[in-house]
Design an enzyme around this catalytic site. Structure first.
Site, PDB file in Angstrom:
ATOM      1  N   ASP A  80      40.483  65.134  48.789  1.00  0.00           N
ATOM      2  CA  ASP A  80      40.437  63.743  48.320  1.00  0.00           C
ATOM      3  C   ASP A  80      39.633  63.697  47.023  1.00  0.00           C
ATOM      4  OD1 ASP A  80      40.962  60.848  49.999  1.00  0.00           O
ATOM      5  OD2 ASP A  80      39.701  60.723  48.209  1.00  0.00           O
ATOM      6  N   ASP A 121      48.286  60.685  52.824  1.00  0.00           N
ATOM      7  CA  ASP A 121      48.002  59.243  52.976  1.00  0.00           C
ATOM      8  C   ASP A 121      47.438  58.718  51.652  1.00  0.00           C
ATOM      9  OD1 ASP A 121      47.976  56.911  54.492  1.00  0.00           O
ATOM     10  OD2 ASP A 121      45.982  57.253  55.325  1.00  0.00           O
ATOM     11  N   LYS A 161      52.666  58.578  52.815  1.00  0.00           N
ATOM     12  CA  LYS A 161      52.602  57.117  52.730  1.00  0.00           C
ATOM     13  C   LYS A 161      53.307  56.696  51.437  1.00  0.00           C
ATOM     14  CE  LYS A 161      48.470  55.017  52.225  1.00  0.00           C
ATOM     15  NZ  LYS A 161      47.937  54.218  53.318  1.00  0.00           N
TER      16      LYS A 161
HETATM   17  C1  LIG Z   1      44.317  55.181  52.711  1.00  0.00           C
HETATM   18  S1  LIG Z   1      43.091  56.239  52.130  1.00  0.00           S
HETATM   19  C2  LIG Z   1      43.222  57.630  53.181  1.00  0.00           C
HETATM   20  C3  LIG Z   1      42.688  57.425  54.568  1.00  0.00           C
HETATM   21  C4  LIG Z   1      42.638  58.704  55.367  1.00  0.00           C
HETATM   22  N1  LIG Z   1      43.974  59.223  55.628  1.00  0.00           N
HETATM   23  C5  LIG Z   1      41.953  58.506  56.686  1.00  0.00           C
HETATM   24  O1  LIG Z   1      42.623  58.622  57.717  1.00  0.00           O
HETATM   25  O2  LIG Z   1      40.743  58.296  56.716  1.00  0.00           O
HETATM   26  C6  LIG Z   1      43.771  56.830  50.637  1.00  0.00           C
HETATM   27  C7  LIG Z   1      42.983  57.933  49.984  1.00  0.00           C
HETATM   28  O3  LIG Z   1      43.683  58.423  48.838  1.00  0.00           O
HETATM   29  C8  LIG Z   1      42.699  58.904  47.958  1.00  0.00           C
HETATM   30  N2  LIG Z   1      43.211  59.118  46.607  1.00  0.00           N
HETATM   31  C9  LIG Z   1      43.643  58.176  45.730  1.00  0.00           C
HETATM   32  N3  LIG Z   1      43.965  58.733  44.560  1.00  0.00           N
HETATM   33  C10 LIG Z   1      43.738  60.067  44.688  1.00  0.00           C
HETATM   34  C11 LIG Z   1      43.875  61.180  43.810  1.00  0.00           C
HETATM   35  N4  LIG Z   1      44.308  61.021  42.549  1.00  0.00           N
HETATM   36  N5  LIG Z   1      43.538  62.402  44.258  1.00  0.00           N
HETATM   37  C12 LIG Z   1      43.087  62.559  45.531  1.00  0.00           C
HETATM   38  N6  LIG Z   1      42.937  61.545  46.412  1.00  0.00           N
HETATM   39  C13 LIG Z   1      43.259  60.315  45.992  1.00  0.00           C
HETATM   40  C14 LIG Z   1      41.635  57.815  47.999  1.00  0.00           C
HETATM   41  O4  LIG Z   1      40.409  58.278  47.510  1.00  0.00           O
HETATM   42  C15 LIG Z   1      41.610  57.464  49.484  1.00  0.00           C
HETATM   43  O5  LIG Z   1      40.585  58.150  50.164  1.00  0.00           O
END
Ligand SMILES: C[S@@+](CC[C@H](N)C(=O)[O-])C[C@H]1O[C@@H](n2cnc3c(N)ncnc32)[C@H](O)[C@@H]1O
Length: 206
Positions: A80, A121, A161
């Protein structure tokens, strides 16, 4: 003004949300855990001994479930852009998945082991500009699909997602090209008013 109204609505929904309450009881880091549990119950994706890649893993709700499902003989590699507190049997790589160096770092940790399931996700931080947010989300899931194509073993599975809108149908079409079966799922824990769905690809063609 609109923003503070929507924040208040989010907070109200969050505190009364049954999945938030259940996550607190069950010791899960996020209500998202119940989405992966439901997807897995329906589509039988993750089994003991498997190697799973969890993209967009923070705060760790999916990693907790994946780690329970793969058991002691399996492994979860999570990544992440945000930090994530350590979880037993989960290797975590922090970084922006759109950067090639992060992609390469995950590939190094995988170390050419055949991967059973790639789950994503990931969702970009919302800018408020709907078209830009949609494009950002499609870009992330295309990168996740690209990684899946490079690491999955034949017949492996993919979950991403996605938000219905510009680019969504083209993305589903791409997934269909690489997997025998593609299913569109909306788990109960996914809010009804959200355009969020989960694209599940089973049977990677290799
Ligand atoms: C909906 S949350 C995920 C929740 C996780 N699946 C859980 O069960 O706790 C979406 C995640 O995507 C990550 N994210 C967004 N853009 C990103 C990127 N460019 N690289 C890596 N992660 C990213 C965000 O930081 C966030 O933690």
């Amino acid at each position: 003004m609109a923003r503070s109204k929507s924040s208040a609505r989010w907070l109200k929904e969050h505190v009364s949300d049954p999945f938030v309450k259940q996550a607190q009881k069950d010791g899960y880091r996020s209500r998202a855990s119940y989405k992966l549990l439901a997807l897995n119950e329906k589509d039988k994706l993750i089994r003991p001994g498997m190697l799973v890649i969890d993209l967009g893993s923070a705060p760790g709700g999916w990693s907790q479930i994946a780690s329970q499902l793969v058991g002691e003989k399996g492994k979860v590699i999570a990544s992440d852009i945000l930090p994530m507190d350590a979880l037993p049997d989960v290797d975590f790589i922090q970084g922006d998945f759109t950067e090639e160096s992060v992609f390469d770092e995950i590939m190094t940790v995988i170390d050419e082991r055949p991967v059973d399931v790639v789950i994503s996700d990931m969702a970009p931080n919302l800018s408020g500009v709907a078209a830009a947010d949609q494009a950002g989300s499609i870009y992330l899931i295309e990168l996740a699909l690209d990684m899946a194509q490079q690491v999955l073993k034949p017949k492996g599975s993919f979950v991403a997602k996605a938000f219905q809108g510009e680019g969504y149908e083209a993305f589903v079409k791409q997934v269909r090209e690489h997997f025998d079966t593609v299913l569109i799922r909306k788990p109960e824990a996914s809010r009804a008013r959200s355009r969020e769905v989960y694209v599940v690809g089973k049977g990677f063609k290799g």
